[in-house]
Design a protein around this motif. Structure first.
Motif, PDB file in Angstrom:
ATOM      1  N   ASN A  18     -25.344  34.939  -4.432  1.00 14.66           N
ATOM      2  CA  ASN A  18     -24.500  36.125  -4.574  1.00 14.66           C
ATOM      3  C   ASN A  18     -25.293  37.415  -4.382  1.00 14.66           C
ATOM      4  O   ASN A  18     -24.704  38.475  -4.181  1.00 14.66           O
ATOM      5  CB  ASN A  18     -23.756  36.132  -5.916  1.00 14.66           C
ATOM      6  CG  ASN A  18     -24.673  35.877  -7.092  1.00 14.66           C
ATOM      7  OD1 ASN A  18     -25.714  36.521  -7.233  1.00 14.66           O
ATOM      8  ND2 ASN A  18     -24.302  34.917  -7.940  1.00 14.66           N
ATOM      9  N   ARG A  43     -30.076  34.926  -6.144  1.00 17.19           N
ATOM     10  CA  ARG A  43     -29.400  34.518  -7.375  1.00 17.19           C
ATOM     11  C   ARG A  43     -28.136  33.762  -7.022  1.00 17.19           C
ATOM     12  O   ARG A  43     -27.403  34.130  -6.108  1.00 17.19           O
ATOM     13  CB  ARG A  43     -29.053  35.753  -8.208  1.00 17.19           C
ATOM     14  CG  ARG A  43     -28.579  35.436  -9.630  1.00 17.19           C
ATOM     15  CD  ARG A  43     -28.331  36.724 -10.387  1.00 17.19           C
ATOM     16  NE  ARG A  43     -27.145  37.426  -9.861  1.00 17.19           N
ATOM     17  CZ  ARG A  43     -26.871  38.693 -10.117  1.00 17.19           C
ATOM     18  NH1 ARG A  43     -27.700  39.422 -10.854  1.00 17.19           N
ATOM     19  NH2 ARG A  43     -25.784  39.252  -9.635  1.00 17.19           N
ATOM     20  N   ASN A  52     -21.817  31.899 -11.036  1.00 16.65           N
ATOM     21  CA  ASN A  52     -20.629  32.724 -11.225  1.00 16.65           C
ATOM     22  C   ASN A  52     -20.898  33.884 -12.174  1.00 16.65           C
ATOM     23  O   ASN A  52     -21.669  33.757 -13.136  1.00 16.65           O
ATOM     24  CB  ASN A  52     -19.472  31.882 -11.770  1.00 16.65           C
ATOM     25  CG  ASN A  52     -19.054  30.784 -10.799  1.00 16.65           C
ATOM     26  OD1 ASN A  52     -19.067  30.999  -9.587  1.00 16.65           O
ATOM     27  ND2 ASN A  52     -18.696  29.625 -11.333  1.00 16.65           N
ATOM     28  N   THR A  53     -20.263  35.010 -11.919  1.00 16.11           N
ATOM     29  CA  THR A  53     -20.393  36.183 -12.773  1.00 16.11           C
ATOM     30  C   THR A  53     -19.876  35.869 -14.171  1.00 16.11           C
ATOM     31  O   THR A  53     -18.840  35.234 -14.343  1.00 16.11           O
ATOM     32  CB  THR A  53     -19.582  37.365 -12.188  1.00 16.11           C
ATOM     33  OG1 THR A  53     -20.053  37.619 -10.853  1.00 16.11           O
ATOM     34  CG2 THR A  53     -19.755  38.606 -13.026  1.00 16.11           C
ATOM     35  N   GLY A  54     -20.634  36.313 -15.182  1.00 21.83           N
ATOM     36  CA  GLY A  54     -20.239  36.061 -16.564  1.00 21.83           C
ATOM     37  C   GLY A  54     -20.709  34.730 -17.098  1.00 21.83           C
ATOM     38  O   GLY A  54     -20.513  34.435 -18.285  1.00 21.83           O
ATOM     39  N   GLN A  55     -21.308  33.910 -16.260  1.00 28.02           N
ATOM     40  CA  GLN A  55     -21.837  32.615 -16.671  1.00 28.02           C
ATOM     41  C   GLN A  55     -23.347  32.570 -16.399  1.00 28.02           C
ATOM     42  O   GLN A  55     -23.900  33.475 -15.789  1.00 28.02           O
ATOM     43  CB  GLN A  55     -21.124  31.481 -15.918  1.00 28.02           C
ATOM     44  CG  GLN A  55     -19.622  31.427 -16.162  1.00 28.02           C
ATOM     45  CD  GLN A  55     -18.959  30.317 -15.384  1.00 28.02           C
ATOM     46  OE1 GLN A  55     -19.606  29.524 -14.720  1.00 28.02           O
ATOM     47  NE2 GLN A  55     -17.634  30.252 -15.469  1.00 28.02           N
ATOM     48  N   GLN A 109     -26.543  32.129 -14.693  1.00 25.56           N
ATOM     49  CA  GLN A 109     -26.896  32.089 -13.286  1.00 25.56           C
ATOM     50  C   GLN A 109     -28.330  31.584 -13.121  1.00 25.56           C
ATOM     51  O   GLN A 109     -29.061  31.404 -14.104  1.00 25.56           O
ATOM     52  CB  GLN A 109     -26.716  33.473 -12.665  1.00 25.56           C
ATOM     53  CG  GLN A 109     -25.268  33.958 -12.758  1.00 25.56           C
ATOM     54  CD  GLN A 109     -25.038  35.249 -12.005  1.00 25.56           C
ATOM     55  OE1 GLN A 109     -25.967  35.993 -11.685  1.00 25.56           O
ATOM     56  NE2 GLN A 109     -23.778  35.543 -11.700  1.00 25.56           N
ATOM     57  N   ASN A 134     -21.664  34.312  -0.790  1.00 28.67           N
ATOM     58  CA  ASN A 134     -21.087  35.070  -1.902  1.00 28.67           C
ATOM     59  C   ASN A 134     -21.703  36.456  -2.068  1.00 28.67           C
ATOM     60  O   ASN A 134     -21.413  37.146  -3.044  1.00 28.67           O
ATOM     61  CB  ASN A 134     -21.244  34.284  -3.211  1.00 28.67           C
ATOM     62  CG  ASN A 134     -20.475  32.970  -3.173  1.00 28.67           C
ATOM     63  OD1 ASN A 134     -19.370  32.900  -2.651  1.00 28.67           O
ATOM     64  ND2 ASN A 134     -21.066  31.916  -3.718  1.00 28.67           N
ATOM     65  N   THR A 135     -22.560  36.864  -1.134  1.00 26.70           N
ATOM     66  CA  THR A 135     -23.161  38.194  -1.236  1.00 26.70           C
ATOM     67  C   THR A 135     -22.124  39.259  -0.872  1.00 26.70           C
ATOM     68  O   THR A 135     -21.294  39.043   0.021  1.00 26.70           O
ATOM     69  CB  THR A 135     -24.377  38.318  -0.302  1.00 26.70           C
ATOM     70  OG1 THR A 135     -23.993  37.927   1.030  1.00 26.70           O
ATOM     71  CG2 THR A 135     -25.498  37.411  -0.761  1.00 26.70           C
ATOM     72  N   THR A 187     -32.619  42.306  -7.750  1.00 29.70           N
ATOM     73  CA  THR A 187     -32.188  40.920  -8.005  1.00 29.70           C
ATOM     74  C   THR A 187     -33.348  40.056  -8.458  1.00 29.70           C
ATOM     75  O   THR A 187     -34.415  40.042  -7.822  1.00 29.70           O
ATOM     76  CB  THR A 187     -31.557  40.315  -6.740  1.00 29.70           C
ATOM     77  OG1 THR A 187     -30.396  41.062  -6.395  1.00 29.70           O
ATOM     78  CG2 THR A 187     -31.163  38.873  -6.964  1.00 29.70           C
TER      79      THR A 187
END
Length: 208
Positions: A76, A94, A97-100, A102, A191-192, A201
């Motif tokens: 991402n 990296r 998923n966002t919020g999880q 990584q 996913n970038t 990053t």
């Protein structure tokens, strides 16, 4: 009839040993045969060594590119590649998923050892906290830089590109005498969010 005369009658000549001339001729013919055999054997083993070098190049290239493709595909963010204080060149990305939780992956080209290595760590969810990276894993040996090309670079695949694309360029060299295989592959982080690399990053561990 004596035994000697009987042998002469049966063989048509006296039972004599080889003369010096005959011995020299035989040794000369045998020497030529040995020389031809040695030359053929040397050529055969040289061909095997050259073929082994090419095979090792292809195996190394395949292993490195397949792993990079698997890792970069779902990135991402991909960092800006660069050379650190230790003289080695680095790049990070990296995944997750966002919020999880990584995962950060860092690759480096070790200039002195001519190897490609990577390691991983889990960045803290809150953005702060202690982070421990895994040990370095050597994925490719006999890796050399291609003249005029950095091993890591991020370039837009088109003027309208919306994803980061990491280009990897290197020369694999194995065998004795050494055989070289040039490799270049561009891997897109699906996913970038943009074609611009991220400088912030996976900086928790840094570049040695």
């Amino acid at each position: 009839m004596t035994l000697t005369r009987l042998r002469q009658a049966l063989h048509g000549r006296e039972d004599r040993g080889a003369t010096l001339v005959e011995l020299i001729v035989v040794m000369g013919v045998f020497g030529i045969f040995i020389a031809l055999f040695t030359a053929a054997t040397t050529s055969m083993f040289g061909q095997v060594r050259r073929q082994q070098g090419t095979t090792d190049n292809l195996d190394t290239t395949r292993k490195v590119i397949l792993l990079l493709d698997k890792q970069v595909r779902y990135a991402n963010f991909i960092s800006t590649p660069g050379t650190a204080a230790d003289g080695n060149t680095y790049v990070e990305w990296r995944t997750g998923n966002t919020g999880q939780q990584q995962t950060c992956t860092q690759w480096r080209y070790v200039t002195t050892a001519k190897t490609l290595q990577y390691r991983r760590w889990l960045p803290p969810l809150s953005g702060v906290g202690a982070v421990t990276a895994s040990a370095w894993v050597t994925e490719g040996t006999g890796i050399n830089l291609k003249a005029g090309s950095p091993i890591w670079s991020i370039t837009a695949t088109s003027p309208s590109a919306t994803r980061e694309a990491l280009t990897v360029t290197f020369v694999s060299r194995h065998g004795n005498p050494a055989k070289s295989t040039n490799s270049q592959v561009t891997l897109t982080g699906l996913n970038t969010p943009s074609a611009v690399p991220s400088g912030a990053t996976c900086t928790e561990v840094g570049r040695p």
